[in-house]
Design an enzyme around this catalytic site. Structure first.
Site, PDB file in Angstrom:
ATOM      1  CE1 TYR A 238      -8.512   0.717   4.388  1.00 25.42           C
ATOM      2  CE2 TYR A 238      -9.586  -1.161   3.352  1.00 25.42           C
ATOM      3  CZ  TYR A 238      -8.618  -0.649   4.194  1.00 25.42           C
ATOM      4  OH  TYR A 238      -7.762  -1.493   4.841  1.00 25.42           O
TER       5      TYR A 238
ATOM      6  CG  ASN B 166      -2.186  -0.772   1.017  1.00 24.38           C
ATOM      7  OD1 ASN B 166      -2.713  -0.806  -0.081  1.00 24.38           O
ATOM      8  ND2 ASN B 166      -2.674  -1.404   2.064  1.00 24.38           N
TER       9      ASN B 166
ATOM     10  CG  HIS C  85      -8.310   0.701  -0.102  1.00 20.70           C
ATOM     11  ND1 HIS C  85      -7.373   0.986   0.863  1.00 20.70           N
ATOM     12  CD2 HIS C  85      -8.237  -0.646  -0.290  1.00 20.70           C
ATOM     13  CE1 HIS C  85      -6.765  -0.125   1.237  1.00 20.70           C
ATOM     14  NE2 HIS C  85      -7.269  -1.118   0.545  1.00 20.70           N
TER      15      HIS C  85
END
Length: 331
Positions: free
Chosen positions: A243, A143, A194
């Site tokens: 998210y 990420n 996300h």
């Protein structure tokens, strides 16, 4: 096939290993774990050895702290690194919260800080792979996945694949709520990583999403339905990635996060320190310790958002934990 895992001492590596053990085609015959921390590699290797007990076959397993040695001759490189470790994450979260902002690791200033630390390292890895294994494919799970994957493609081109477990976890959860095998469904998911929304669920050519959105009981059967609630989902006419709760309920989630004694990063830091220390001291119990720690990790995932939504604890098992990468939670 020679598979190299960068971040090979990471807590979730056993999920990949379990999938390799279950692979009927035995595509991977050599697994190389690479990590800067020998202590973590020792603990995770103990877990993997116990996972493989009784297995008919398993990939040959080695580990190293040398990136160049690890990637030399690789067929596939799986990058799951955390630049700055959990300490970096805790700083990202705390600095943002002190300024009245969410500091989640892929959302807002926390995500930006994580990207600024990670992209230079990811580019260096891509260059090393290009030199030592020019024919290898690189799978990025680090990420912020979109940013990091895009950066690595500037070096390796189309041989980089970025993956994220959140969209597939959402699709599987929705299929389960509809009582349909996910293999029968066609999913219209728009967005990246996300930031995305599920807009249609096609079963035998018919969109079943409107049916799901109209059914409060069915919406309560999966994670995003509980997080966002029927009213918002019907207004959107779509199901957002989990998210996006940080956007739709930013003020509420920020307030909840600031009231907590520890951030998510601080919780994971403390939890992992306990696990690695105990696994090294008790290698025969490493698998059991890992399973117990993982169950706790899943139950507390996105705790602030779940508290805001009144969703309670997350079950330790569900559609998000099926398969290798879908068991890897991003936070």
């Amino acid at each position: 096939m020679r598979l190299v895992v960068l971040g090979g001492g990471g807590f979730r590596v056993p999920l990949v290993h379990a999938s390799l053990l279950a692979d009927p085609d035995r595509l991977v015959d050599e697994l190389v774990l690479c990590d800067r921390d020998e202590r973590r590699l020792t603990a995770i290797t103990a877990v993997l050895d116990q996972q493989a007990a009784g297995a008919a076959t398993r990939p040959a397993l080695t580990w190293t702290t040398d990136v160049d040695h690890a990637v030399a001759g690789a067929d596939v490189v799986f990058s799951a690194i955390r630049v700055g470790g959990t300490r970096g994450r805790t700083l990202d979260e705390r600095v943002a919260l002190d300024q009245g902002l969410l500091g989640q690791e892929t959302v807002g200033p926390g995500g930006i800080s994580y990207a600024l630390r990670t992209v230079p390292v990811a580019l260096d890895i891509a260059r090393r792979v290009a030199t030592a294994a020019p024919g290898a494919w690189l799978i990025n799970f680090t990420n912020p996945a979109g940013l990091v994957t895009e950066a690595m493609t500037s070096v390796l081109g189309d041989r980089v694949i970025g993956i994220c477990d959140s969209p597939v976890g959402l699709c599987r959860g929705v299929a389960a709520a509809l009582g349909v095998e996910h293999e029968r469904c066609g999913f219209d998911y728009v967005g990246l990583n996300h930031l995305g929304w599920l807009r249609r669920v096609l079963v035998d050519g018919r969109d079943r999403l409107p049916e799901l959105l109209a059914d409060d009981t069915a919406l309560a059967r999966f994670e995003e339905g509980r997080l966002f609630g029927p009213a918002l989902l019907r207004a959107l006419g779509a199901v957002p990635n989990e998210y996006l709760h940080y956007y739709y309920f930013a003020r509420e989630t920020l307030r909840e996060a600031r009231e907590q004694e520890r951030t998510r990063g601080e919780f994971l830091r403390d939890q992992q320190e306990r696990f690695y220390a105990r696994a090294i001291d008790n290698p025969r119990d490493a698998l059991r310790l890992w399973e117990e720690t993982r169950a706790e990790r899943e139950r507390t995932y996105m705790a602030e958002s779940r508290a805001v939504a009144g969703a309670g604890e997350r079950p330790a098992e569900g559609p998000w934990t099926a398969g290798a990468t879908t068991g890897w939670r991003c936070g």
